[in-house]
Design a protein around this motif. Structure first.
Motif, PDB file in Angstrom:
ATOM      1  N   ALA A  22       1.134   4.481  -2.594  1.00 58.54           N
ATOM      2  CA  ALA A  22       1.081   5.877  -2.167  1.00 58.54           C
ATOM      3  C   ALA A  22       2.242   6.669  -2.756  1.00 58.54           C
ATOM      4  O   ALA A  22       2.083   7.824  -3.159  1.00 58.54           O
ATOM      5  CB  ALA A  22       1.101   5.961  -0.640  1.00 58.54           C
ATOM      6  N   HIS A  77      -4.502   2.735  -3.148  1.00 55.42           N
ATOM      7  CA  HIS A  77      -3.996   2.922  -1.782  1.00 55.42           C
ATOM      8  C   HIS A  77      -5.146   3.050  -0.790  1.00 55.42           C
ATOM      9  O   HIS A  77      -5.117   2.447   0.290  1.00 55.42           O
ATOM     10  CB  HIS A  77      -3.112   4.166  -1.731  1.00 55.42           C
ATOM     11  CG  HIS A  77      -2.546   4.451  -0.375  1.00 55.42           C
ATOM     12  ND1 HIS A  77      -3.060   5.430   0.451  1.00 55.42           N
ATOM     13  CD2 HIS A  77      -1.540   3.869   0.319  1.00 55.42           C
ATOM     14  CE1 HIS A  77      -2.383   5.447   1.582  1.00 55.42           C
ATOM     15  NE2 HIS A  77      -1.466   4.520   1.533  1.00 55.42           N
ATOM     16  N   ALA A 102       0.833  -1.207   0.000  1.00 51.42           N
ATOM     17  CA  ALA A 102       0.000   0.000   0.000  1.00 51.42           C
ATOM     18  C   ALA A 102       0.865   1.254   0.000  1.00 51.42           C
ATOM     19  O   ALA A 102       0.566   2.235  -0.687  1.00 51.42           O
ATOM     20  CB  ALA A 102      -0.926  -0.010   1.210  1.00 51.42           C
TER      21      ALA A 102
END
Length: 330
Positions: A184, A218, A180
């Protein structure tokens, strides 16, 4: 203290230590924890520049609620390499091949497969070298690679210097969060490019589409925990609404009890990501202070005129900085 979770007070001490630019080892000594505990805590929650104690505590609670229950450990002892069935050997090989296909080096993939399929989820370097028929140096290199990915931990057996390498209960959650964070980073880098080229250019429009794609992934992966600068941006908007007057970055920091750098980062986040502030927008006054207003196009000119003419409103700013806002308690 090694197995105890970090408390909200511990996390505030971590944030305070980062604000003082202390190294992880010094922060760990304050807490009576290991340096690796502090470094993993900071890495999981925004890094040195984005760590916020309250956000980390919220994320930790969310992760504990979504953690899968630990399966019961089989009562059998770890079988030796020669006693394992052909089906087990075949599965371990398939598992390692699958991991190699995701981009891991061959030996690291084999080490990971060996640890995942161990009854106790742990083996020593000597056991890994013997099972995989590779040199201790190869095992050391593979283990170091996996430690950097945060998919295994190192434990020392009581009273002995020999270390065991462990696949713990949080490994897949950490792998998920690492993935994740990568999404980002893609989104943030695309945002920088979109700002640089401008959305009116083909490159800028392409980068903005890329930002939206990775930002969406994300959000889907991380769930409720909110990105720290964006969460701080919402707090800044609330503060400006409550103050009912423009405030400088320094005034915001003093009122919120934040370091000035944190307030500046929050303001920048609100300015760069106006979509998260809807239906409000953050504006700079000619004097350099900040104020909130309804997003452009949200209200018609007639609606704005009607609202500003109603009683119970007070002007914000000086006569050369016109603007209106609902008075506190209205």
């Amino acid at each position: 203290m090694g197995g105890r979770r970090l408390t909200a007070e511990d996390r505030r001490d971590v944030e305070a230590g980062l604000a003082e630019d202390l190294p992880y080892a010094a922060i760990a000594r304050r807490l009576g924890r290991s340096t690796s505990t502090v470094s993993r805590e900071v890495a999981r929650n925004g890094g040195p520049g984005g760590y916020r104690a309250e956000h980390a505590d919220r994320a930790g609670a969310w992760q504990r609620r979504h953690r899968l229950p630990r399966p019961a450990t089989p009562p059998t002892a770890d079988a030796t390499h020669g006693q394992e069935s052909a089906a087990v050997h075949a599965y371990v090989d398939r598992f390692a091949t699958m991991v190699i296909g995701t981009g891991l080096p061959r030996t690291a993939a084999r080490v990971l497969a060996s640890l995942v399929t161990a009854p106790a989820g742990a083996r020593t370097a000597a056991e890994l070298a013997q099972r995989l028929r590779v040199s201790p140096a190869s095992v050391s290199k593979a283990v170091g690679y996996l430690e950097r990915l945060d998919v295994l931990t190192r434990e020392h057996e009581p009273g002995r210097r020999r270390a065991r390498y462990v696949i713990d209960d949080d490994v897949w959650l950490r792998a998920w969060l690492t993935s994740a964070r990568k999404n980002a980073v893609w989104a943030e880098t695309a945002q920088e490019g979109a700002d640089l080229f401008g959305l009116s250019t083909p490159a800028g429009a392409r980068l903005e589409a890329m930002r939206q794609f990775f930002a969406g992934i994300h959000r889907d992966m991380t769930g409720p925990p909110v990105d720290a600068p964006l969460d701080d941006a919402m707090t800044v908007l609330a503060a400006l609404l409550h103050a009912a007057r423009p405030l400088t970055t320094g005034e915001l920091a003093a009122a919120l009890g934040w370091p000035q750098a944190r307030a500046a980062t929050a303001v920048q986040a609100a300015e760069r990501r106006p979509e998260v502030c809807r239906p409000l927008t953050l504006q700079r006054t000619p004097s350099g202070a900040h104020r909130v207003a309804a997003q452009h196009g949200r209200l018609t000119p007639a609606q704005r005129t009607a609202l500003t003419q109603r009683p119970g409103r007070c002007p914000i700013g000086s006569p050369d900085e016109p603007g209106w806002i609902i008075a506190p308690g209205d």
